[in-house]
Design a protein around this motif. Sequence first.
Motif, mmCIF file in Angstrom:
data_model
loop_
_atom_site.group_PDB
_atom_site.id
_atom_site.type_symbol
_atom_site.label_atom_id
_atom_site.label_comp_id
_atom_site.label_asym_id
_atom_site.label_seq_id
_atom_site.Cartn_x
_atom_site.Cartn_y
_atom_site.Cartn_z
ATOM 1 N N VAL A 112 0.850 -1.187 0.000
ATOM 2 C CA VAL A 112 0.000 0.000 0.000
ATOM 3 C C VAL A 112 0.888 1.240 0.000
ATOM 4 N N ILE A 113 0.641 2.143 -0.958
ATOM 5 C CA ILE A 113 1.396 3.392 -1.075
ATOM 6 C C ILE A 113 0.447 4.542 -0.780
ATOM 7 N N ALA A 114 0.743 5.324 0.236
ATOM 8 C CA ALA A 114 -0.081 6.483 0.575
ATOM 9 C C ALA A 114 0.447 7.713 -0.151
ATOM 10 N N ALA A 115 -0.457 8.422 -0.828
ATOM 11 C CA ALA A 115 -0.127 9.668 -1.527
ATOM 12 C C ALA A 115 -0.841 10.799 -0.801
ATOM 13 N N VAL A 116 -0.082 11.653 -0.114
ATOM 14 C CA VAL A 116 -0.653 12.625 0.812
ATOM 15 C C VAL A 116 -0.474 14.044 0.286
ATOM 16 N N SER A 117 -1.574 14.786 0.278
ATOM 17 C CA SER A 117 -1.521 16.226 0.020
ATOM 18 C C SER A 117 -2.355 16.926 1.078
ATOM 19 N N GLY A 118 -2.060 18.187 1.341
ATOM 20 C CA GLY A 118 -2.806 18.921 2.353
ATOM 21 C C GLY A 118 -2.599 18.326 3.740
ATOM 22 N N TRP A 119 -3.627 18.483 4.584
ATOM 23 C CA TRP A 119 -3.515 18.043 5.965
ATOM 24 C C TRP A 119 -3.648 16.525 6.114
ATOM 25 N N CYS A 120 -2.803 15.985 6.976
ATOM 26 C CA CYS A 120 -2.877 14.580 7.382
ATOM 27 C C CYS A 120 -2.730 14.598 8.910
ATOM 28 N N VAL A 121 -3.864 14.549 9.599
ATOM 29 C CA VAL A 121 -3.908 14.840 11.031
ATOM 30 C C VAL A 121 -4.442 13.647 11.814
ATOM 31 N N GLY A 122 -3.880 13.375 12.977
ATOM 32 C CA GLY A 122 -4.442 12.392 13.896
ATOM 33 C C GLY A 122 -4.672 11.036 13.263
ATOM 34 N N GLY A 123 -5.950 10.693 13.078
ATOM 35 C CA GLY A 123 -6.284 9.415 12.463
ATOM 36 C C GLY A 123 -5.727 9.258 11.069
ATOM 37 N N GLY A 124 -5.543 10.375 10.348
ATOM 38 C CA GLY A 124 -4.906 10.302 9.032
ATOM 39 C C GLY A 124 -3.479 9.810 9.134
ATOM 40 N N LEU A 125 -2.775 10.264 10.191
ATOM 41 C CA LEU A 125 -1.403 9.801 10.405
ATOM 42 C C LEU A 125 -1.388 8.336 10.825
ATOM 43 N N ASP A 126 -2.347 7.929 11.651
ATOM 44 C CA ASP A 126 -2.488 6.504 11.982
ATOM 45 C C ASP A 126 -2.618 5.672 10.713
ATOM 46 N N LEU A 127 -3.428 6.175 9.779
ATOM 47 C CA LEU A 127 -3.714 5.431 8.554
ATOM 48 C C LEU A 127 -2.478 5.296 7.680
ATOM 49 N N ILE A 128 -1.755 6.390 7.457
ATOM 50 C CA ILE A 128 -0.591 6.276 6.571
ATOM 51 C C ILE A 128 0.553 5.531 7.242
ATOM 52 N N ALA A 129 0.579 5.516 8.588
ATOM 53 C CA ALA A 129 1.594 4.722 9.282
ATOM 54 C C ALA A 129 1.408 3.235 9.006
ATOM 55 N N VAL A 152 -4.549 10.174 24.501
ATOM 56 C CA VAL A 152 -3.373 9.390 24.131
ATOM 57 C C VAL A 152 -3.700 8.693 22.814
ATOM 58 N N ALA A 153 -2.938 8.972 21.770
ATOM 59 C CA ALA A 153 -3.206 8.375 20.459
ATOM 60 C C ALA A 153 -3.276 6.858 20.592
ATOM 61 N N ASP A 154 -4.361 6.266 20.079
ATOM 62 C CA ASP A 154 -4.561 4.839 20.354
ATOM 63 C C ASP A 154 -4.897 3.992 19.127
ATOM 64 N N ILE A 155 -4.716 4.533 17.911
ATOM 65 C CA ILE A 155 -5.095 3.772 16.720
ATOM 66 C C ILE A 155 -3.890 3.283 15.932
ATOM 67 N N GLY A 156 -2.662 3.565 16.388
ATOM 68 C CA GLY A 156 -1.518 2.936 15.749
ATOM 69 C C GLY A 156 -0.287 3.781 15.533
ATOM 70 N N SER A 157 -0.404 5.114 15.592
ATOM 71 C CA SER A 157 0.777 5.942 15.352
ATOM 72 C C SER A 157 1.897 5.672 16.358
ATOM 73 N N LEU A 158 1.537 5.568 17.636
ATOM 74 C CA LEU A 158 2.569 5.365 18.664
ATOM 75 C C LEU A 158 3.235 4.002 18.543
#
Length: 273
Positions: A112-129, A152-158
């Motif tokens: 999976v390749i994430a192509a990011v433009s604009g804001w990538c915040v919170g859950g968006g960062l969890d997703l691309i991680a 406390v971030a809890d969906i995967g970034s940490l």
Amino acid sequence: MSEWKAFTVEIADHVARVTLIGPGKGNAMGPDFWRELPEVFGELDADPQVRAVVLTGSGKHFSFGLDLASMAGTLAPVLADGAKAAPRTEFLKEIRRMQAAVTAVAECTKPVIAAVSGWCVGGGLDLIAAADIRLAAADAKFSLREAKVAIVADIGSLQRLPAIIGEGHLRELAYTAKDIDAARAERIGLVNEVFADQDAVVAAAHAMAGQIAVNPPLVVQGIKDVLEQRTSPAVTEGLRYVSAWNAAFLPSTDLTEAIQAVFEKREPQFKGE
């Protein structure tokens, strides 16, 4: 493919393009997103015609993260004064359901390749991680924002970002909840490369997916499986720990204040309560 409310899916030349479409502003992640994400990637994983996936957002932004307005009902029971074991247990289940949705991206056997433009915040960062590779447009901005809303971030970034950007950079982003631009994201290894604009980054992601798709698919899938063995046990353990931690400790005066401040469009005043 099925019809979706939070995504569009297009498949051509062995490459699937998954696009976040909201319906929340900035592709914010509401109930449809969390329900459909594992279904989308489950179907792609099972489709032998798909050999690589490009993940991107519609409009100017990748994602503003969790849609607080539409997900407020999830938080309400556990935020009630004196919340007992039953609402906390239900909240634990909800956290783990959301974690599993993002984990479906990491566990997809197709890269999976994430192509990011604009804001990538919170859950968006969890997703691309959870993606294998991340590319950015020059206007991309990233934020591990949860600390600003007393969570406390809890969906995967940490759990996933230490292997991507290292402990020092992760701790800086998590403790400060600061925003970083695409250039900083590239320097710390969050993204592999930065491109001029949204069209260019999506084109680059498709070109890379095409390079992957011409290779023997079972070998590529085998490589991903072997690589995942280095990190997946620690990620799984970390996700279970943080879900239990938040079910126990998330309710706070500061969290209520943070949510009220968001809706009232003002700066929160935290008291450590």
